[in-house]
Design a protein around this motif. Structure first.
Motif, short mmCIF file in Angstrom:
data_model
loop_
_atom_site.label_atom_id
_atom_site.label_comp_id
_atom_site.label_asym_id
_atom_site.label_seq_id
_atom_site.Cartn_x
_atom_site.Cartn_y
_atom_site.Cartn_z
N VAL A 46 -5.84 116.75 4.09
CA VAL A 46 -6.61 117.20 5.26
C VAL A 46 -6.33 116.46 6.27
CG1 VAL A 46 -9.30 117.41 5.98
CG2 VAL A 46 -8.52 117.80 3.60
N PHE A 47 -6.24 117.26 7.54
CA PHE A 47 -5.79 116.66 8.88
C PHE A 47 -6.78 117.32 9.85
CE2 PHE A 47 -3.29 115.83 12.52
CZ PHE A 47 -3.01 114.44 12.44
N LEU A 48 -7.42 116.48 10.37
CA LEU A 48 -8.60 116.84 11.24
C LEU A 48 -8.41 116.15 12.56
CD1 LEU A 48 -11.16 118.41 12.00
CD2 LEU A 48 -12.35 116.34 11.04
N VAL A 49 -8.32 117.20 13.83
CA VAL A 49 -7.97 116.67 15.24
C VAL A 49 -9.13 117.00 16.10
CG1 VAL A 49 -6.40 116.46 17.07
CG2 VAL A 49 -5.56 116.63 14.58
N PHE A 50 -9.88 115.90 16.51
CA PHE A 50 -10.81 116.30 17.74
C PHE A 50 -10.00 115.96 18.68
CE2 PHE A 50 -13.53 114.79 14.14
CZ PHE A 50 -14.59 116.08 14.16
N HIS A 51 -10.18 117.14 19.94
CA HIS A 51 -9.19 116.86 21.05
C HIS A 51 -9.78 117.48 22.45
CE1 HIS A 51 -8.18 121.04 21.17
NE2 HIS A 51 -8.27 121.09 20.16
N GLY A 52 -9.25 117.21 23.61
CA GLY A 52 -9.81 117.85 24.96
C GLY A 52 -9.21 116.94 25.82
N PRO A 53 -9.41 117.64 27.23
CA PRO A 53 -9.00 116.79 28.20
C PRO A 53 -9.98 115.79 28.76
CG PRO A 53 -10.11 118.92 28.96
CD PRO A 53 -9.74 118.94 27.58
N ARG B 154 -16.91 103.82 8.03
CA ARG B 154 -17.92 104.53 7.42
C ARG B 154 -17.30 105.56 6.61
NH1 ARG B 154 -21.45 104.42 5.61
NH2 ARG B 154 -22.76 106.45 6.19
N LEU B 155 -16.13 106.23 6.89
CA LEU B 155 -15.58 107.27 6.04
C LEU B 155 -15.01 106.50 4.83
CD1 LEU B 155 -13.89 109.47 8.82
CD2 LEU B 155 -16.03 110.08 7.46
N LYS C 155 -14.48 117.71 3.50
CA LYS C 155 -14.68 117.93 4.53
C LYS C 155 -16.22 117.92 5.13
CE LYS C 155 -12.87 121.83 4.28
NZ LYS C 155 -12.26 123.28 4.88
N LYS C 156 -16.93 118.49 4.61
CA LYS C 156 -18.32 118.41 4.88
C LYS C 156 -18.93 117.25 5.21
CE LYS C 156 -23.22 120.29 3.36
NZ LYS C 156 -23.68 120.82 2.43
N ALA C 157 -18.33 116.19 4.02
CA ALA C 157 -19.10 114.73 4.41
C ALA C 157 -18.47 114.13 5.35
CB ALA C 157 -18.52 114.06 3.13
N VAL D 162 -20.77 112.57 8.26
CA VAL D 162 -20.81 111.12 9.17
C VAL D 162 -20.87 111.23 10.46
CG1 VAL D 162 -19.24 109.16 9.07
CG2 VAL D 162 -19.82 110.07 6.98
N VAL D 163 -20.03 112.00 11.03
CA VAL D 163 -19.94 111.97 12.56
C VAL D 163 -21.18 112.35 13.23
CG1 VAL D 163 -18.71 113.56 14.21
CG2 VAL D 163 -17.57 112.80 12.62
N ALA D 164 -21.95 113.56 12.57
CA ALA D 164 -23.29 113.81 13.17
C ALA D 164 -24.19 112.66 12.95
CB ALA D 164 -23.82 115.23 12.23
N ALA D 165 -24.05 111.98 11.84
CA ALA D 165 -25.15 110.85 11.81
C ALA D 165 -24.89 109.40 13.10
CB ALA D 165 -25.04 110.02 10.25
N ILE D 166 -23.57 109.42 13.23
CA ILE D 166 -23.17 108.39 14.26
C ILE D 166 -23.30 109.03 15.61
CG2 ILE D 166 -21.35 107.31 15.34
CD1 ILE D 166 -19.84 107.05 12.68
N LYS D 167 -23.49 110.43 15.85
CA LYS D 167 -23.80 110.71 17.19
C LYS D 167 -25.38 110.66 17.22
CE LYS D 167 -20.55 114.32 17.59
NZ LYS D 167 -20.31 115.93 17.93
N LYS D 168 -26.13 110.82 16.00
CA LYS D 168 -27.57 110.72 16.18
C LYS D 168 -27.95 109.38 16.22
CE LYS D 168 -31.86 112.35 13.61
NZ LYS D 168 -32.25 113.21 12.73
N ASN D 169 -27.46 108.59 15.63
CA ASN D 169 -28.20 107.22 15.35
C ASN D 169 -27.28 106.08 15.62
OD1 ASN D 169 -30.67 108.18 14.01
ND2 ASN D 169 -29.58 108.62 12.27
N GLY D 170 -25.94 106.20 15.91
CA GLY D 170 -25.09 105.05 16.05
C GLY D 170 -24.83 104.34 14.75
#
Length: 236
Positions: free
Chosen positions: A67-74, A95-96, A141-143, A147-155
């Motif tokens: 599995v290879f996941l890329v978050f990206h953008g300018p 965390r992961l 993948k769901k996990a 984890v990403v959502a938890a860090i966004k919400k609580n650090g």
């Protein structure tokens, strides 16, 4: 050679005999013909697709999935944001690894790394990569997104901040002894016009590591509205 610079440049690091190096440089490099040709780059339109994109490839016989996941953008580069990117990816690595490997026993290893490119275009990238049993791909993948959502919400907790600071200090102590570190840092300082003395200005960046900054970085660098997800499965 820097693709933007008009002239070639080389950086030498290590235990160097300066007079001998000067002789070699003038003999073997100084005599090379120069064209004084200014070069630049041309955008040919390659890049990551916009929005949420997924691709599954079925190939091979080995019972293993990737599995290879890329978050990206300018994203405009700054030293603060580069530091935030590093603390975020360091926290995600911890965390992961805890969730996917230790809690779920789903992977042998998981890797996270990130960067904000400065040339030719300024973009942000966060990469998540792991191998696993193909039948566990969906739940893992769901996990990751959980984890990403938890860090966004609580650090992250104070124990992680302590660990991240200690980890950064130990890594830097090792880096200072490695020629590769100095080569990369000095070459970047030359390429981008940075002050090379800033390489040793280390502790202030460690002091900035905090849960609030990691949380804010996750919100900036990990938008679930735009990513690329690639999956490799064995041929059925």
């Amino acid at each position: 050679r820097d693709s933007i610079s008009a002239y070639a440049s080389m950086v030498f690091v290590g235990n160097i005999d300066t007079p001998r190096l000067r002789t070699w440089v003038t003999t073997y490099l100084g005599g090379l013909p120069g064209t004084r040709r200014a070069e630049t780059w041309r955008d040919i339109g390659l890049g990551h697709p916009r929005g949420q994109k997924s691709l599954t490839v079925e190939s091979g016989m080995e019972p293993k999935g990737l599995v290879f996941l890329v978050f990206h953008g300018p994203h405009s580069w700054s030293r603060d944001d580069a530091n935030d990117m590093r603390m975020l990816t360091d926290a995600l690595n911890i965390r992961l690894r805890e969730v996917l490997r230790e809690d779920m026993s789903g992977v042998y290893n998981v890797s996270v790394w990130g960067d904000i490119s400065r040339r030719p275009l300024q973009n942000r990238y966060v990469y998540v990569y792991f191998g696993c049993d193909p039948k566990n791909i969906d739940v893992l993948k769901k996990a990751v997104f959980t984890v990403v959502a938890a860090i966004k919400k609580n650090g992250v907790g104070d124990d992680y901040i302590t660990k991240l600071k200690q980890q950064r200090i130990r890594a830097h102590e090792t880096e200072l002894q490695q020629n590769g570190f100095w080569l990369d840092e000095l070459a970047d300082a030359y390429r981008y016009g940075d002050d090379p003395r800033a390489i040793l200005d280390f502790q202030p960046w460690v002091d900035k590591i905090s849960s609030a900054r990691i949380q804010a970085a996750a919100r900036r660098f990990l938008p679930t509205s735009q990513y690329v997800l690639g999956v490799l499965k064995p041929t059925p």
